[in-house]
Design a protein around this motif. Structure first.
Motif, short mmCIF file in Angstrom:
data_model
loop_
_atom_site.label_atom_id
_atom_site.label_comp_id
_atom_site.label_asym_id
_atom_site.label_seq_id
_atom_site.Cartn_x
_atom_site.Cartn_y
_atom_site.Cartn_z
N PRO A 49 0.82 -1.21 0.00
CA PRO A 49 0.00 0.00 0.00
C PRO A 49 0.86 1.27 0.00
CG PRO A 49 -0.90 -1.60 1.54
CD PRO A 49 0.42 -2.15 1.06
N CYS A 72 1.96 1.88 -3.43
CA CYS A 72 0.77 2.22 -4.22
C CYS A 72 0.43 3.70 -4.08
CB CYS A 72 -0.39 1.35 -3.72
SG CYS A 72 -1.82 1.36 -4.78
N ALA A 102 -6.11 -0.47 -2.99
CA ALA A 102 -5.37 -1.35 -2.07
C ALA A 102 -6.33 -2.19 -1.25
CB ALA A 102 -4.48 -0.52 -1.15
N PHE A 137 -7.61 4.85 0.46
CA PHE A 137 -7.38 4.57 -0.96
C PHE A 137 -8.66 4.81 -1.77
CE2 PHE A 137 -3.68 2.84 0.87
CZ PHE A 137 -2.71 2.86 -0.12
#
Ligand code: MLT
Length: 238
Positions: free
Chosen positions: A53, A56, A68, A78
């Motif tokens: 994450p 990401c 995520a 997210f």
């Protein structure tokens, strides 16, 4: 010469296989490979699979949407989690997504690290289209079940069995995992939903109050005429 097809029941087993010069089909029916297929059907431009994450989140600065999932839940903060329904949103058209999931994206990245010749994504949603393409492409094939934290998973194995049943006259298939997966699918296909409902991941999703519709959606056959394929670092639609 006939090409070979093998089923790998867990990413933990992949290092025992030679995948250079082979096409790897990454399978995570509940739910990453299904959600990826939905995303491309909606019109997403590209997806970059990433490991964590944290990694990401960095893509936010580059106009990516960030998705995520960990332990079957969307990670807080997210844009997207891992429900296939989230990827039907028309606002995703032409967007790029950075994507990390517990097992699915991990299996994709492992296949890349081990230098697979091609990496594609398989789901019940694109089963027939994928099988027709596998028969035509030039490489031997590895069906990689993403499983759950290196454990065997019912739904991924059933999908591998469905592929074996469809393509078996085109390939040499002599590994026990392929034979087992095919027999499991043949015996289960009439009650596919009922069998998958008993799986550990289906029970996990239920215990987390993930909608039952996700499971039903991911078990639909042949909804999409597309194959997500790795091109460099990105998944794109083929
Ligand atoms: C995964 O990659 O582990 C999953 O697809 C889990 C999920 O969100 O159901």
């Amino acid at each position: 010469m006939k090409r070979n097809l093998e089923v790998v029941l867990s990413p933990a087993l992949l290092p025992f296989y030679e995948i250079k010069n082979k096409t790897v089909v990454v399978i995570d029916i509940l739910r990453a490979s299904s959600s990826i297929c939905v995303a491309f059907n909606t019109g997403v431009k590209k997806i970059i699979p990433v490991s964590t994450p944290e990694e990401c989140r960095i893509f936010k600065d580059f106009d990516f949407l960030c998705a995520a999932e960990r332990n079957a839940m969307k990670v807080e903060g997210f844009n997207l989690g891992n429900s296939p329904f989230e990827y039907q949103n028309p606002l995703l058209k032409e967007r790029s997504i950075a994507f990390t999931t517990t097992n699915g994206t991990r299996a994709i990245k492992l296949s890349k690290e081990m230098n697979a010749a091609q990496i594609v994504i398989g789901a019940f949603l694109n089963l027939e289209y994928l099988c027709n393409w596998l028969k035509k492409q030039e490489h031997s094939v590895v069906l990689l079940c993403a499983g759950w934290k290196n454990m065997f998973s019912t739904e991924d194995t059933l999908f591998a069995g469905a592929v074996v049943e469809n393509v078996k006259t085109t390939f040499d298939i002599d590994c026990d995992s392929s034979m087992m997966a095919e027999q499991f699918y043949i015996q289960s296909k009439i009650n596919l939903e009922q069998i998958v409902r008993q799986s550990s991941h289906a029970r996990r999703l239920k215990s987390l109050n993930v909608s039952d519709e996700d499971l039903k959606f991911c078990l639909q056959l042949n909804q999409f005429q597309l194959i997500p394929v790795m091109k460099g670092e990105y998944l794109e639609k083929m």
